[in-house]
Structures are given as structure tokens and as C-alpha cells.
Design a protein around this motif. Sequence first.
Motif, PDB file in Angstrom:
ATOM      1  N   ASN A   1      39.474  35.068  15.335  1.00 47.75           N
ATOM      2  CA  ASN A   1      38.131  35.630  15.530  1.00 47.75           C
ATOM      3  C   ASN A   1      37.893  35.905  17.004  1.00 47.75           C
ATOM      4  OD1 ASN A   1      35.744  36.453  14.181  1.00 47.75           O
ATOM      5  ND2 ASN A   1      34.678  34.736  15.131  1.00 47.75           N
ATOM      6  N   MET A   2      38.964  36.324  17.707  1.00 49.42           N
ATOM      7  CA  MET A   2      38.775  36.574  19.140  1.00 49.42           C
ATOM      8  C   MET A   2      39.439  37.855  19.592  1.00 49.42           C
ATOM      9  SD  MET A   2      41.118  33.417  20.579  1.00 49.42           S
ATOM     10  CE  MET A   2      39.708  32.512  21.054  1.00 49.42           C
ATOM     11  N   LEU A   3      38.829  38.440  20.636  1.00 49.39           N
ATOM     12  CA  LEU A   3      39.368  39.646  21.265  1.00 49.39           C
ATOM     13  C   LEU A   3      39.716  39.284  22.696  1.00 49.39           C
ATOM     14  CD1 LEU A   3      36.721  42.252  20.026  1.00 49.39           C
ATOM     15  CD2 LEU A   3      38.926  41.699  19.014  1.00 49.39           C
ATOM     16  N   LEU A   4      40.999  39.376  23.020  1.00 47.25           N
ATOM     17  CA  LEU A   4      41.481  38.879  24.308  1.00 47.25           C
ATOM     18  C   LEU A   4      42.009  40.012  25.183  1.00 47.25           C
ATOM     19  CD1 LEU A   4      43.485  35.840  22.845  1.00 47.25           C
ATOM     20  CD2 LEU A   4      41.261  35.750  23.988  1.00 47.25           C
ATOM     21  N   PRO A   5      41.753  39.936  26.499  1.00 49.65           N
ATOM     22  CA  PRO A   5      42.284  40.953  27.414  1.00 49.65           C
ATOM     23  C   PRO A   5      43.773  40.718  27.699  1.00 49.65           C
ATOM     24  CG  PRO A   5      41.090  39.286  28.640  1.00 49.65           C
ATOM     25  CD  PRO A   5      40.969  38.904  27.189  1.00 49.65           C
ATOM     26  N   LYS A   6      44.374  41.671  28.433  1.00 48.80           N
ATOM     27  CA  LYS A   6      45.829  41.608  28.659  1.00 48.80           C
ATOM     28  C   LYS A   6      46.255  40.373  29.440  1.00 48.80           C
ATOM     29  CE  LYS A   6      47.190  46.412  28.890  1.00 48.80           C
ATOM     30  NZ  LYS A   6      47.355  47.484  29.842  1.00 48.80           N
TER      31      LYS A   6
END
Length: 345
Positions: free
Chosen positions: A55-60
Amino acid sequence: MNIQKNVSLKAFNTLNLDVLASNYVQIHSQQDVVDALAYAQAENLNVLILSGGSNMLLPKTIQALVMHMNIQGIELLSENETSQTLKVGAGQIWHDFVLWTTTQKLYGLQNLALIPGLVGAAPVQNIGAYGVEAGEFIESVEVYDRQQQQFKLIATEDCHFSYRHSIFKDDPNRYVIVAVIFKLLKQADLKINYGDLKTAMQDDLSAENLQNQVIRIRQSKLPDPKEFPNVGSFFKNPIIDQAKLLKLSMEFPNIPHYPQANEQVKIAAGWLIDQTGWKGKRLQQVGMFEKQALVLVNYADATLDDVQATYHAVQHDVYNKFNVLLEPEPVLFNTFGLIQPHLGK
Ligand code: EPU
């Protein structure tokens, strides 16, 4: 405690985003929690709690200490004629725990079978499906309170559970959840009024069959993250007032809606997205799933930018057609490991 440097989180987030964490540690015990937090403070790093990554959106890149929760164990705390109270480690896999409760003839969680993620994440957004929310069976949550610098129990009434919400969302940097205490029933009280569940049950009104039907229905519409990386429902179902529903129904009489408390109604985000033509449509390598428009899929090596381009386009089209702003369900993090508000429409 083994702090590792420059660790890929690709295998640890179900959207399969390529993410490099500057500092990473597996957490196996309460002592690990204390030690990891002390390390982060000494090194002046923010802390990002990673559970099942579903349930997460992570940057590079993430310049922080990623604490990957892996506290195991199921312990019987108490028992009476009607229920058992169990303490379950935050790192237990949710679905496996649900299956285990059913084999133990403990009832309540069967509607929540096959939800991805770990037990410790269940209270955060009060996971729910098919007419049941996890909060209904949570007696308390054991946390490390970073403000008070101590372990403590938070009783269910103080968790303020509501639709996909709890105090853990309001105050995301304060608590590290280490265990969840569930009170489960010895006699099943089946919740089968949601959608086509009752029909699917046919003549077998057992909790085992309920669990099997939930699994079957989910598998028929929701993509398997191993094949199509995703984070489940990408948007929350919007909650609007009666006046707005009335207005929308004049133009769109078929709009699916479900009554809520306080004269509010929940409308189906999947239907809104479907109506704008996004079901099965892609922008580059990110799109909305062909069998369930509410699920965003990474079809090949997408980055957070690609994901954002697609969901902003979906929000934009839904807003233009219905004047409703869809709110993403997964939590968005910035490169310093902090939670960010979602922008755009
Ligand atoms: N619909 C469409 N087109 C679509 C998808 C849905 O027209 O592409 C319509 C359906 O026909 C139905 C309505 O929209 O009338 C609702 O669809 P559905 O029951 O498939 O999904 P939902 O009820 O909105 C919620 C949860 C799911 C949960 C199911 C079952 C949210 C955001 N999603 O979906 O949770 O499994 O109910 O209870 O509340 C999750 O959070 O990751 C998740 C999968």
C-alpha cells in the motif's frame, strides 16, 4: 541488528517499483525497534516503516532508515466460552494468519482472506472487504510510541477505526506497530450480505466456504501482484452527500452507491473510472486493470513518475466527467522517507 546500505526494495513493494534505500534493517523483536530508532536518531535519518509494501508508492531513492517489520509469533492471551484473544506479531503474513484462524475454528476474519500485506499494517488503514473491517476484531494494538518513548497498548476505541482510516494514519510518524491483539469468535457469525457473496455460498453456509468464496471472487477480478504488480484498490471509494448524489443520479442513474452514516453515501470509484474509459487502458507501461478499473498495474519497469502520470490522468478524467476528486489509497513517500500529500487531478 544488521543495518545494510544501499538495498533494493524492488522485491519488497508489490508495485515492483525500483527503489534504492540508503539504510535498511530487518526488525525481528521489540529490542530491534528500540535499537533501530536510536541508530536513526544518531545518524540523523528519518525512519520509514516497511510492512508488506502493498500500500505504498516509493520514489527511486530513499535517504532514510527503512525498518522492515518481521516480528513473528501468535500467542494465546486469554480464552472464554465464546472467544479467544490472540496476540499476533506485526510481521506475520495477513492471509496466512486468516487461513490459520479458520483451521483453528476461530471466526471473524474470513471475509478478509487474500488481502495482501502483513498483520501490522491491518490496523493502519483498517483493511476491509466484503462487509467486514479488521477493526471490528481488533481488541488493541501494541506499539512503540516514539513521542513517549515506550511500548504501550492502544485500545480499539482509541484507534478511531473508520473506512480505510485510523489514528495511525493521522499521526504516521508517532507509532511503530509491533503486534495486534485480536478477539476472535468460537462460533461463526457470517457476514454474507455484500454483493454476490450470498449467491456464491449456495447451500454451504460455513465459515470455511465463506473464506473459499472470498478467495475465489478476489482471484477472479483482482490481479495477482506476482503477475501484474499492483497495490490493490488504487483509489478510495468517494464519500459524498445526498445532494451531490441526487445531482449525479440525474445524469447517471446507474451510479452504484452505498448508504453510510450521517446521511452520506459511498460511490464506486471503479465504476467512475470504468465510465471514463480507463478500464484496460494504459499510459506508457502503467494502466488500470482490464477486469477491475480500480486497480492500477505496473506492466513493465515503471517508476513513481510513470505511476503518477497515469493516476493523475485518471483523476483528471473522472473529475471532468463527474466533478468528484478520487483520493489515492496508497501512501506516497518522498526521497527522505516522509509521507507526502497526493497532488493533482
Ligand atoms: N465497477 C465497475 N467497473 C469496474 C469495477 C467496478 O463498474 O471496473 C462497479 C461494480 O460493478 C460495482 C462497483 O463498481 O457495482 C463496486 O465494485 P467492486 O465491488 O468490484 O469494488 P469495490 O466495492 O469498490 C471494495 C474495496 C476492495 C474490496 C472490495 C470487496 C475499496 C476502495 N475497495 O471494492 O478493497 O476487496 O470492496 O469488499 O474500498 C483494496 O482496498 O485493496 C481492495 C481490494
